[in-house]
Design an enzyme around this catalytic site. Sequence first.
Site, mmCIF file in Angstrom:
data_model
loop_
_atom_site.group_PDB
_atom_site.id
_atom_site.type_symbol
_atom_site.label_atom_id
_atom_site.label_comp_id
_atom_site.label_asym_id
_atom_site.label_seq_id
_atom_site.Cartn_x
_atom_site.Cartn_y
_atom_site.Cartn_z
ATOM 1 N N CYS A 115 0.827 -1.207 0.000
ATOM 2 C CA CYS A 115 0.000 0.000 0.000
ATOM 3 C C CYS A 115 0.865 1.263 0.000
ATOM 4 O O CYS A 115 1.897 1.327 0.684
ATOM 5 C CB CYS A 115 -0.897 -0.018 1.236
ATOM 6 S SG CYS A 115 -1.920 1.450 1.367
ATOM 7 N N SER A 167 -5.325 -5.901 12.910
ATOM 8 C CA SER A 167 -4.960 -4.885 13.895
ATOM 9 C C SER A 167 -5.985 -3.759 13.932
ATOM 10 O O SER A 167 -6.471 -3.364 14.996
ATOM 11 C CB SER A 167 -3.567 -4.361 13.530
ATOM 12 O OG SER A 167 -3.243 -3.252 14.274
ATOM 13 N N ASN A 168 -6.358 -3.248 12.767
ATOM 14 C CA ASN A 168 -7.261 -2.087 12.788
ATOM 15 C C ASN A 168 -8.652 -2.471 13.277
ATOM 16 O O ASN A 168 -9.320 -1.667 13.926
ATOM 17 C CB ASN A 168 -7.281 -1.403 11.419
ATOM 18 C CG ASN A 168 -8.109 -2.135 10.402
ATOM 19 O OD1 ASN A 168 -9.295 -1.880 10.270
ATOM 20 N ND2 ASN A 168 -7.509 -3.078 9.686
ATOM 21 N N HIS A 195 3.658 -8.352 13.584
ATOM 22 C CA HIS A 195 2.846 -7.992 12.414
ATOM 23 C C HIS A 195 3.758 -7.782 11.208
ATOM 24 O O HIS A 195 4.795 -7.127 11.295
ATOM 25 C CB HIS A 195 2.055 -6.715 12.721
ATOM 26 C CG HIS A 195 0.967 -6.427 11.730
ATOM 27 N ND1 HIS A 195 1.217 -5.986 10.455
ATOM 28 C CD2 HIS A 195 -0.386 -6.536 11.821
ATOM 29 C CE1 HIS A 195 0.066 -5.817 9.812
ATOM 30 N NE2 HIS A 195 -0.917 -6.152 10.619
ATOM 31 N N THR A 217 0.686 1.435 10.399
ATOM 32 C CA THR A 217 -0.380 2.332 9.937
ATOM 33 C C THR A 217 -1.735 2.067 10.577
ATOM 34 O O THR A 217 -2.623 2.900 10.502
ATOM 35 C CB THR A 217 -0.568 2.200 8.416
ATOM 36 O OG1 THR A 217 -0.770 0.824 8.101
ATOM 37 C CG2 THR A 217 0.619 2.723 7.649
ATOM 38 N N GLU A 228 3.585 -5.919 8.693
ATOM 39 C CA GLU A 228 3.885 -4.536 8.290
ATOM 40 C C GLU A 228 4.980 -3.931 9.167
ATOM 41 O O GLU A 228 5.896 -3.271 8.654
ATOM 42 C CB GLU A 228 2.616 -3.682 8.373
ATOM 43 C CG GLU A 228 2.860 -2.254 7.877
ATOM 44 C CD GLU A 228 1.719 -1.321 8.240
ATOM 45 O OE1 GLU A 228 0.551 -1.685 8.041
ATOM 46 O OE2 GLU A 228 2.015 -0.218 8.732
ATOM 47 N N SER A 288 -10.091 -4.578 6.280
ATOM 48 C CA SER A 288 -9.925 -5.766 5.436
ATOM 49 C C SER A 288 -11.201 -6.600 5.363
ATOM 50 O O SER A 288 -11.171 -7.749 4.947
ATOM 51 C CB SER A 288 -8.760 -6.608 5.972
ATOM 52 O OG SER A 288 -8.872 -6.789 7.362
HETATM 53 S S1 SF4 Z 1 -5.115 0.121 6.369
HETATM 54 FE FE1 SF4 Z 1 -3.162 -0.581 5.471
HETATM 55 S S2 SF4 Z 1 -3.716 -1.248 3.429
HETATM 56 FE FE2 SF4 Z 1 -5.416 0.026 4.155
HETATM 57 S S3 SF4 Z 1 -4.971 2.092 3.369
HETATM 58 FE FE3 SF4 Z 1 -4.129 1.921 5.433
HETATM 59 S S4 SF4 Z 1 -1.990 1.297 5.132
HETATM 60 FE FE4 SF4 Z 1 -3.086 0.893 3.250
#
Ligand code: SF4
Length: 402
Positions: free
Chosen positions: A147, A316-317, A175, A248, A177, A380
């Site tokens: 990304c 994670s998010n 993770h 992120t 990332e 996701s």
């Molecule tokens: S959550 Fe991860 S994949 Fe989605 S826009 Fe943000 S950095 Fe990119």
Amino acid sequence: MEQTYFRKGFGLKKELRPLIDAEYQSALVERIRSHGYTDTFGEITVRLAQEFGFCYGVDRAVDYAYETVHKFPDKKIYLVGEIIHNPHVNHRMTDMGIDFIYPDSQGRFDFSHVLSDDVVIIPAFGVTLDDFDALRAIGCILVDTTCGSVLHVWKRVESYARDGFTSIIHGKYSHEESRATASQAKKHEGGKYLVVRDMAEAELVCDYIAGRPGRLTRDEFIAHFAGKASPGFDPDVDLDRVGVANQTTMLASDSIAIGMKIHEAMMELYDLEQVKEHYRSFGTICSATQERQDAVAEMMKEPPDLMIVIGGYNSSNTNHLAHLCRQYTRTFHIQDATCIDVESGRIKHKPELSPDAEEVEAVEWLPDGPFVLGLTAGASTPNNKIGEALVRVLKIRGIDVD
Ligand code: SF4
């Protein structure tokens, strides 16, 4: 020379869009969205967060994976780890004939079976410098879906290393990332990094920087951060000049607070002018993560009676969205609709602070009488998974929207 590295797709997006939409969209979710993110079904008022689900990075990675399968129908196609942290999307990748290369317990990938004629897809989180170099050395076709927001963080870490600053990365070292991000420090000789999981770990770093009483000794510090710091990390030397970055998808407020704490620790040693030589920061939460967290914060100004957050348990998010909601209302983080059993009326969900366990709750999880149900999903999670979960909740109450 034949092109073997692709990161802009293959021009098949338009052609494949109807197929991808059919697999991941939800008419029910679109209906709620078109009604201003609120809709009523019998006694249940459903409120959808104004930003939810697939982010631009995930959209792009999924598109590229589909394009890759159509572009190279006769080639062996591999994925380095998961394309994104959603089990359904990953299963679809398997159905399409893509083979996953999973890391070992140390996060190392074995590419020894990959041939130069094969195709390898790099996921949205990216891969470490070493893994990237190993794949380039094989000479296989690489489809890089990393990304742009992740690349943005990499540039920051690289610039810290170039200027002699150690990157302190707020993230989970396990993770993909964070590992990939940390590895960017190696682009410059002597580049250093340290990954801190949370404020408690950041405090250890702050105490060490400021030389506060009771701080860890040098050896204790090295032992505590073993495996989460660059090889040969020496806190006496490598915490002199630091730059802050983050995975992120962390909670933006936590990352900001950690940055401020480290700045405060530096201010105990230096004045405002001098501190610029010892501390740097830059907001590296991606805008999609931020927007989803902001949308939940907005919704929680008037919290719904019940909140369902849908997304992979290792996402994670999604975990952070659920954490935010729990501060305000009863919240269930579910992986998908199968966590809701219409027959028994029970729900399986991931409780707070549980790494991957599920637990079963009794039917009483749904309030009696009319209630407001809030819904959101991680970056996701495809929309059809949100729609399917809602259908099951409604069915328990005898409301059929099929
Ligand atoms: S959550 Fe991860 S994949 Fe989605 S826009 Fe943000 S950095 Fe990119």
